[in-house]
Design a protein around this motif. Structure first.
Motif, PDB file in Angstrom:
ATOM      1  N   ALA A   1      -3.250 -26.796 -53.465  1.00  0.00           N
ATOM      2  CA  ALA A   1      -4.898 -27.026 -54.653  1.00  0.00           C
ATOM      3  C   ALA A   1      -6.125 -26.386 -53.394  1.00  0.00           C
ATOM      4  O   ALA A   1      -6.373 -26.149 -54.631  1.00  0.00           O
ATOM      5  CB  ALA A   1      -4.826 -28.930 -53.981  1.00  0.00           C
TER       6      ALA A   1
ATOM      7  N   ASN B   1      -6.386 -36.183 -49.133  1.00  0.00           N
ATOM      8  CA  ASN B   1      -5.329 -35.657 -49.573  1.00  0.00           C
ATOM      9  C   ASN B   1      -5.846 -36.655 -50.882  1.00  0.00           C
ATOM     10  O   ASN B   1      -5.484 -36.910 -51.324  1.00  0.00           O
ATOM     11  CB  ASN B   1      -4.684 -36.263 -49.217  1.00  0.00           C
ATOM     12  N   LEU B   2      -7.066 -36.608 -51.705  1.00  0.00           N
ATOM     13  CA  LEU B   2      -7.543 -36.489 -52.580  1.00  0.00           C
ATOM     14  C   LEU B   2      -7.528 -35.757 -53.331  1.00  0.00           C
ATOM     15  O   LEU B   2      -8.706 -34.416 -53.336  1.00  0.00           O
ATOM     16  CB  LEU B   2      -9.290 -36.993 -52.578  1.00  0.00           C
ATOM     17  N   THR B   3      -6.626 -35.735 -54.180  1.00  0.00           N
ATOM     18  CA  THR B   3      -6.369 -34.202 -55.426  1.00  0.00           C
ATOM     19  C   THR B   3      -6.019 -34.244 -56.430  1.00  0.00           C
ATOM     20  O   THR B   3      -5.928 -33.915 -57.965  1.00  0.00           O
ATOM     21  CB  THR B   3      -4.910 -33.058 -54.363  1.00  0.00           C
ATOM     22  N   SER B   4      -6.474 -36.286 -56.930  1.00  0.00           N
ATOM     23  CA  SER B   4      -5.515 -36.733 -58.496  1.00  0.00           C
ATOM     24  C   SER B   4      -7.032 -35.591 -59.359  1.00  0.00           C
ATOM     25  O   SER B   4      -8.417 -35.022 -58.792  1.00  0.00           O
ATOM     26  CB  SER B   4      -5.731 -37.746 -58.618  1.00  0.00           C
ATOM     27  N   LYS B   5      -6.630 -34.944 -60.583  1.00  0.00           N
ATOM     28  CA  LYS B   5      -7.039 -34.924 -61.303  1.00  0.00           C
ATOM     29  C   LYS B   5      -8.609 -35.729 -61.552  1.00  0.00           C
ATOM     30  O   LYS B   5      -9.584 -35.038 -61.639  1.00  0.00           O
ATOM     31  CB  LYS B   5      -6.808 -34.367 -62.802  1.00  0.00           C
ATOM     32  N   ASP B   6      -8.048 -37.005 -61.629  1.00  0.00           N
ATOM     33  CA  ASP B   6      -9.370 -37.973 -61.907  1.00  0.00           C
ATOM     34  C   ASP B   6     -10.206 -37.456 -60.818  1.00  0.00           C
ATOM     35  O   ASP B   6     -12.132 -37.360 -60.685  1.00  0.00           O
ATOM     36  CB  ASP B   6      -8.791 -38.958 -62.270  1.00  0.00           C
ATOM     37  N   VAL B   7     -10.439 -37.181 -59.723  1.00  0.00           N
ATOM     38  CA  VAL B   7     -11.228 -37.637 -58.107  1.00  0.00           C
ATOM     39  C   VAL B   7     -11.731 -36.210 -58.469  1.00  0.00           C
ATOM     40  O   VAL B   7     -13.134 -35.768 -58.304  1.00  0.00           O
ATOM     41  CB  VAL B   7     -10.659 -37.588 -56.905  1.00  0.00           C
TER      42      VAL B   7
ATOM     43  N   LEU C   1     -14.299 -43.205 -56.696  1.00  0.00           N
ATOM     44  CA  LEU C   1     -12.991 -42.329 -55.991  1.00  0.00           C
ATOM     45  C   LEU C   1     -13.896 -41.781 -55.491  1.00  0.00           C
ATOM     46  O   LEU C   1     -12.936 -41.285 -54.420  1.00  0.00           O
ATOM     47  CB  LEU C   1     -13.240 -41.826 -57.534  1.00  0.00           C
TER      48      LEU C   1
END
Length: 383
Positions: free
Chosen positions: A181, A246-252, A365
């Motif tokens: 990421a 560890n906040l790696t989502s696409k939404d975040v 988020l």
């Protein structure tokens, strides 16, 4: 374009308390929110990271002492010495994210400092290259790196080495999903910034080109400042911090991008306004945007409001060089006739509301505390 003076500078968040802080006990944790305390601590870590990089080069490539000494000199000259605003924003975002997620900051403190320096090293990379392109003379109160005797255009290769330095740190301190990421993030933001810089440079060199003022519109301008400024000055520090937690989502990351781009655009519009209307003694520079034929918020707004006679006068006087003070006053006179100061104040309020709405929208988020603090600090800034 001078990235040191024209790119958004991340301001310091307001102090958490108006009370005088207690005297720091020896061995106490670093108060990263106290910029005066944080900056020297940052530099201690820089020395550690630079040593690791030089040792890696020395051992892996069996590098000669003369090469190691040259590398050390280049790193020490170009990387430390700034205000570390982007790096500190990264650390502050990690602190707030840890608070939101119930994580002990101590468990990710070192990683946040690594990423803070990666952001600062990328800044150094851009500045070294930018100074060569602009034929600049000084940077941070001393000669630009390429102006140092025996450096010259070797600075171009040095800029590439600086980029390799930051990727060395990412590879050393991160692995798995975080590594992937972060590599993607830094490569992506680097390309965006380079493309924004290209458009900005093209606008400066387009003086006299037929139809150039027809291309200078709000869409074109917003594209320049979004890519040249907002991504690396606002989004990169914040997104790096989220990935460290560890906040790696696409939404975040998309939510973070939306907020940071909006604030970055707001900040650059302020920079454009202050370049024209700010007091040089207060803002620390003499405005040159009109002289330099820059595509600015003031210019594109004026172009959308002026009549044919004003347009003709503007085209005859815009970008005439720093020696032509009279031409600058003519342009400022047009801006005054169009009441651009009032238009600016209106967009200041509207941009604040837009950023505030985005922060509220994504508060589940993201660590909204980080962005609220930053927004309040930059709103209606005077330097």
């Amino acid at each position: 374009v001078d990235l040191h003076t024209h790119v958004a500078r991340i301001p310091m968040p307001p102090p958490m308390s108006s009370e005088r802080p207690a005297k720091k006990m020896k061995g106490a944790p670093v108060d990263w929110r106290d910029a005066k305390e944080a900056r020297p601590e940052m530099e201690k870590y820089y020395a550690e990271f630079a040593k690791e990089f030089i040792e890696y080069v020395k051992e892996t490539y069996e590098w000669p002492d003369v090469g190691n000494e040259r590398l050390q000199k280049m790193l020490d000259y170009t990387v430390p010495g700034g205000k570390y605003n982007r790096g500190l924003l990264c650390i502050w975002t990690v602190i707030d994210t840890c608070k939101m997620k119930g994580i002990e900051f101590a468990s990710v403190e070192k990683q946040s400092i690594v990423l803070a320096w990666c952001v600062e090293i990328l800044q150094a990379c851009f500045l070294v290259a930018d100074d060569v392109m602009d034929s600049s003379v000084t940077r941070r109160g001393k000669p630009c790196w390429y102006k140092v005797p025996e450096v010259g255009l070797d600075a171009v290769n040095d800029a590439l080495i600086l980029e390799s330095f930051l990727f060395f740190l990412i590879e050393k301190y991160f692995d798995g999903a975080q590594y992937v990421a972060l590599m993607k993030l830094f490569h992506d933001v680097s390309l965006k910034t380079q493309m924004g810089q290209m458009l900005d440079t093209m606008s400066e060199k387009a003086k006299g080109k037929a139809g150039i003022f027809d291309t200078f519109n709000m869409k074109y301008y917003t594209r320049i400042i979004t890519y040249k400024t907002a991504f690396y000055s606002f989004y990169l520090p914040a997104a790096s911090a989220l990935i460290a937690c560890n906040l790696t989502s696409k939404d975040v990351l998309k939510a973070c991008e939306d907020i940071c781009v909006a604030m970055g655009v707001k900040f650059q519009i302020q920079d454009d306004f202050l370049d024209c209307y700010g007091d040089p003694a207060h803002i620390g520079k003499v405005g040159t945007d009109i002289f330099d034929h820059k595509c600015t918020w003031l210019l594109v707004t004026a172009l959308s409001l002026m009549n044919a006679d004003q347009r003709k006068t503007l085209e005859e006087n815009y970008g005439m060089g720093i020696e032509n003070k009279k031409a600058e006053q003519v342009i400022k006179g047009i801006y005054k006739d169009l009441n651009l100061e009032d238009v600016y104040e209106k967009q200041e309020s509207e941009s604040y509301a837009e950023c505030e709405a985005l922060i509220k929208k994504h508060q589940m988020l993201l660590p909204s505390e980080t962005f609220v603090r930053l927004l309040k600090k930059i709103h209606k800034r005077s330097k």
